[in-house]
Design a protein around this motif. Sequence first.
Motif, PDB file in Angstrom:
ATOM      1  N   LEU A  29       0.846  -1.195   0.000  1.00 25.71           N
ATOM      2  CA  LEU A  29       0.000   0.000   0.000  1.00 25.71           C
ATOM      3  C   LEU A  29       0.884   1.249   0.000  1.00 25.71           C
ATOM      4  O   LEU A  29       1.788   1.363   0.819  1.00 25.71           O
ATOM      5  N   ILE A  30       0.580   2.143  -0.918  1.00 23.92           N
ATOM      6  CA  ILE A  30       1.503   3.256  -1.149  1.00 23.92           C
ATOM      7  C   ILE A  30       0.833   4.613  -1.060  1.00 23.92           C
ATOM      8  O   ILE A  30      -0.266   4.801  -1.576  1.00 23.92           O
ATOM      9  N   TYR A  31       1.483   5.537  -0.370  1.00 23.84           N
ATOM     10  CA  TYR A  31       1.129   6.954  -0.448  1.00 23.84           C
ATOM     11  C   TYR A  31       2.103   7.597  -1.419  1.00 23.84           C
ATOM     12  O   TYR A  31       3.311   7.548  -1.198  1.00 23.84           O
ATOM     13  N   VAL A  57      -2.626   5.716  -3.030  1.00 23.25           N
ATOM     14  CA  VAL A  57      -3.339   6.984  -3.017  1.00 23.25           C
ATOM     15  C   VAL A  57      -2.356   8.023  -3.520  1.00 23.25           C
ATOM     16  O   VAL A  57      -1.192   8.010  -3.134  1.00 23.25           O
ATOM     17  N   GLY A  62       2.789  17.147   0.903  1.00 22.58           N
ATOM     18  CA  GLY A  62       2.382  17.638   2.219  1.00 22.58           C
ATOM     19  C   GLY A  62       1.177  16.886   2.747  1.00 22.58           C
ATOM     20  O   GLY A  62       1.126  16.497   3.918  1.00 22.58           O
ATOM     21  N   GLU A  63       0.184  16.653   1.861  1.00 27.97           N
ATOM     22  CA  GLU A  63      -1.014  15.923   2.289  1.00 27.97           C
ATOM     23  C   GLU A  63      -0.660  14.516   2.753  1.00 27.97           C
ATOM     24  O   GLU A  63      -1.163  14.028   3.766  1.00 27.97           O
ATOM     25  N   VAL A  66       1.049  14.533   6.131  1.00 32.19           N
ATOM     26  CA  VAL A  66       0.099  14.765   7.217  1.00 32.19           C
ATOM     27  C   VAL A  66      -0.705  13.499   7.508  1.00 32.19           C
ATOM     28  O   VAL A  66      -0.985  13.173   8.664  1.00 32.19           O
ATOM     29  N   ARG A  67      -1.044  12.766   6.452  1.00 39.75           N
ATOM     30  CA  ARG A  67      -1.759  11.500   6.658  1.00 39.75           C
ATOM     31  C   ARG A  67      -0.911  10.551   7.501  1.00 39.75           C
ATOM     32  O   ARG A  67      -1.404   9.928   8.448  1.00 39.75           O
ATOM     33  N   ALA A  70      -0.936  11.680  11.056  1.00 36.41           N
ATOM     34  CA  ALA A  70      -2.209  11.468  11.756  1.00 36.41           C
ATOM     35  C   ALA A  70      -2.435   9.985  12.043  1.00 36.41           C
ATOM     36  O   ALA A  70      -3.092   9.626  13.011  1.00 36.41           O
ATOM     37  N   GLU A  71      -1.865   9.131  11.191  1.00 32.46           N
ATOM     38  CA  GLU A  71      -2.106   7.695  11.346  1.00 32.46           C
ATOM     39  C   GLU A  71      -0.990   7.008  12.126  1.00 32.46           C
ATOM     40  O   GLU A  71      -0.869   5.788  12.101  1.00 32.46           O
ATOM     41  N   LYS A  72      -0.218   7.809  12.810  1.00 34.13           N
ATOM     42  CA  LYS A  72       0.956   7.313  13.541  1.00 34.13           C
ATOM     43  C   LYS A  72       0.670   6.053  14.365  1.00 34.13           C
ATOM     44  O   LYS A  72       1.420   5.087  14.328  1.00 34.13           O
ATOM     45  N   SER A  73      -0.459   6.052  15.083  1.00 34.61           N
ATOM     46  CA  SER A  73      -0.730   4.925  15.966  1.00 34.61           C
ATOM     47  C   SER A  73      -1.118   3.668  15.194  1.00 34.61           C
ATOM     48  O   SER A  73      -1.028   2.571  15.713  1.00 34.61           O
ATOM     49  N   ARG A  74      -1.546   3.849  13.978  1.00 33.11           N
ATOM     50  CA  ARG A  74      -1.885   2.672  13.168  1.00 33.11           C
ATOM     51  C   ARG A  74      -1.697   3.022  11.693  1.00 33.11           C
ATOM     52  O   ARG A  74      -2.645   3.371  11.007  1.00 33.11           O
ATOM     53  N   GLN A  76      -1.481   3.272   7.802  1.00 41.89           N
ATOM     54  CA  GLN A  76      -2.358   2.682   6.795  1.00 41.89           C
ATOM     55  C   GLN A  76      -1.615   2.296   5.531  1.00 41.89           C
ATOM     56  O   GLN A  76      -2.161   1.596   4.698  1.00 41.89           O
TER      57      GLN A  76
END
Lengths: 351, 562
Positions: A29-31, A57, A62-63, A66-67, A70-74, A76
């Motif tokens: 899975l890739i950002y 995705v 920058g987006e 930030v994702r 925000a998803e640090k604890s899990r 994605q």
Amino acid sequence: MKRLLLVLLLLGLFLGLVSIAAGSAEKVLIYAALDSPTLEAIAKEFTKSTGIDVEWVLGGAGEMAVRIRAEKSRPQADVFIGGSIDVHGDLAKDGLLAKISPENAEALAPQYKDPEGRYFGWYLGLLGLVLNTDMLKEEMEGVMPPKTWDDLLEPEWEGKVVSSSPATSGGAYIFIATQIFRFEKLAPYFGFKGDAIREEAEKAAWNWFRDFNKNVDLYTAKATEPITLTVQGEYVVGMSWAHDILVSVEKGLPVVLIVPPYTGFEIGGVSAIEGAPHPEIAEKFVNFVLSEKSQEINATVGAKRYPTLPGVVSPPNSPDVKSVVLVEYDRAWAIENRSRLLDKWEEVIAK
Amino acid sequence: MMSINNDGMKKCRHYLIKSIKFNSILGKIDLVHLIIIILGIILFIFVVFPVLKVFSYPSIEDYIYILSKSRSLRAIKNSLFITLISTSTATFIGFIYAYTMRYTNVPGKKFFKFISLLPLLSPPFVVALAWILLFGRRGLITYELFKTHWSIFGWKGLWLVQSIAFFPYSYLIIDGVLKEIDPSLEYAAENAGANGFYVFRTITLPLALPGILNAIILVGIYVLADFGNPIVIAGSWPVLPTEIFGRISGYYDLVGATGLAAVLLIPTFGLFMLNRTMLGGKSFVTITGKGTGLEKPLITGTVKWILFGFCLFIILIIISVYGILLIGSFTTTWGIDWSFSLNHWYILFGTKSRSLYNSIIYALFAGGGAAVFSLFATYFIYGKVFIGKKILDFLVILPAAIPGIFLGVGFLLAFNNPPLLLTGTSLIIIFGLMVWNIPLGYQACTANFEQITSEIEEGAINLGANSLQVFKDIIFPLLKSPFLAGFIMGFLRSITNLSIVIFLISPGNNTATAEMLSLIQYAELGPAIAICIALFGIALLVIGITQLFLGTGMAVFTKGGL
């Protein structure tokens, strides 16, 4: 009639459930902050050689950063690809990227990789100018195309220039830092020494931006928008990434790429995300991106960027990387002073 | 198939009721209260929790820091300014439009009404690009046609674009009010010797005033939350939604972004409360007394043709904007090379079809979920009396005040931790869109619910029906039409949404609108336009089907409320 509608509806819902339930095969899975033709080509080649599916995705660097935050604890996603290593470095600093040791990274020059192995530079992208030759002829008869950054300050360019805003675009920030580092080269000739060099260079750069601002009609949100607007003839010249400009040049549109001397550049990063769902596959993918095969795709498909691996073909139609004069880009300083310089820009421009 | 379902339902209900009866803890709670509790829990999880998450993400120092930035202050000032002027013009155009459609017999009314729907269905971003191509410095209309060098960029252009984008909302609201004005009042005044303008000034306008105020408030909320137009048109003239995005994409600063999102909620929430306290929270103010069957007194002569000319001017702008997009999806390079090409559609159906399919599915679930929830909420919250009813009623309608960008960030922050792990799944997108659409369905259902007399319900209960039976056999059939309106409106809004989904998509769960944005980011305009047209096509198709099966295609917009 109504029953038919209901049946159609239920069918739709059923298909939806199937699509949600499906897809448990091995995948990565890739950002991505990358143009989609390049990413699609790399993904296809990766799947071909490993049998692992790639899902992504796509968005601005920058987006994506930030994702990840925000998803640090899990987390994605497994891999973050594209965007300057500045952005990757920022994430690495806070422990959001995994330390890995892909074997292909050994061939990379030291400036292209993090000493701790958290991110790797896999392409080089230059800042350049896109010039609409038709509009130059039509709107500015007799004016020569700009060759240097300073040519853009000439009064005849007033209202003809489009750039992007560093408040929303990473490339535009690199452009600010680029001007500072460009003046740094000159400062010693005026007798400045030591710390004063950078200070004076920064002052000179802000003066330069005050003048530049007089000619700029619009700062767009995204780094590539100046290309679209220049291609459409809204503006005569725009500042953007050279590789993205080349895509329009190669389409046969009436624009040319100019790479002024003392230009800035980004090193495009790739990294594995700490705590990713598929850590081994993530490392495999990063390793693949640093392979000769993928570096060749990077240089020849979509937005064609310079490879960082020695010995790989250069992108066709691009100026030879050895002939381009680059600024001495102090990345650590640029990252450290980011917030301050952005605020200062705001003060100088305030348009 | 239907009968099996019904049998199954009956059994389920039987066991459900049984299990409740035998459960000692829940022994005292009957089914109605159980459902109310479930609805309440859903609202707290999906509305209250994400909102609190956003507010509590930045610390006090972070709030002070972000609000001390000159750029933030400029964004706040600009946001309020553009909201004031765009809302005024959008409401003005909406009023003239509604008045012309109701009080004149100009030709082509159906066509006028249809065209005014288009801005309601449009996906963001790409439409703004069409404006540049038409009205930019080298625009086809501003330059090629009129030889001016007017530039659309900046606040003036944004004003123009938003006025056209949002006037249909005020048109629909004001039209709903004009429809209810009893023409006999106007006739009486005319018979008493008042001239046309005097009647308009002393009767029509004052009676339409509640609708106008309502339109101002609702359009104000939309303009405040608008992101797609300013990000393309406003350049470096910051407004709050673009500044929130800028904090993320330029500063990589989620804390600052949430701080600004919290600030943005203040004016939208203020307008929302104004709407609730002043107008009772209704999208449409119905003046009591059924229509008398009289036709409206028609305006004739010069005034009629001036009004016609005004409306024609507006729809010509709309037609050119959407026409240029349609053409753009079939040409080689938009704005440069107008030769015919199907290339963008090949790309769309080749590599982007999955996203388009996802978008349809998510919108079906979100629209359906919102409609079902509204139906339950109407009967069990709006229609019952219990402690805390006011709070729940407020929470159902609250998402109407939450800007999409706020809701998206809120969901991202709220549902990434156990026990509510939703990020990375398509469920989070569906829930986000569902919550956003609940107020519409709820408003539509409650408006109709008021007309159901409680005697019918009481009668059924006296005859031995339980609450669920009343719900199924009486309430649902009577509310079927607003239910469907809520469903379709929810579907249409979901499929064109970007501001929420942009934060919730994940690898494999991409939507067409997000795909569109990333294409634009890398200067691939053609396929982005094709996606935009495809989304448009789906929306029109859905309205067409509604028209065909239910005979109320366009009425969806008025029934669904706004």
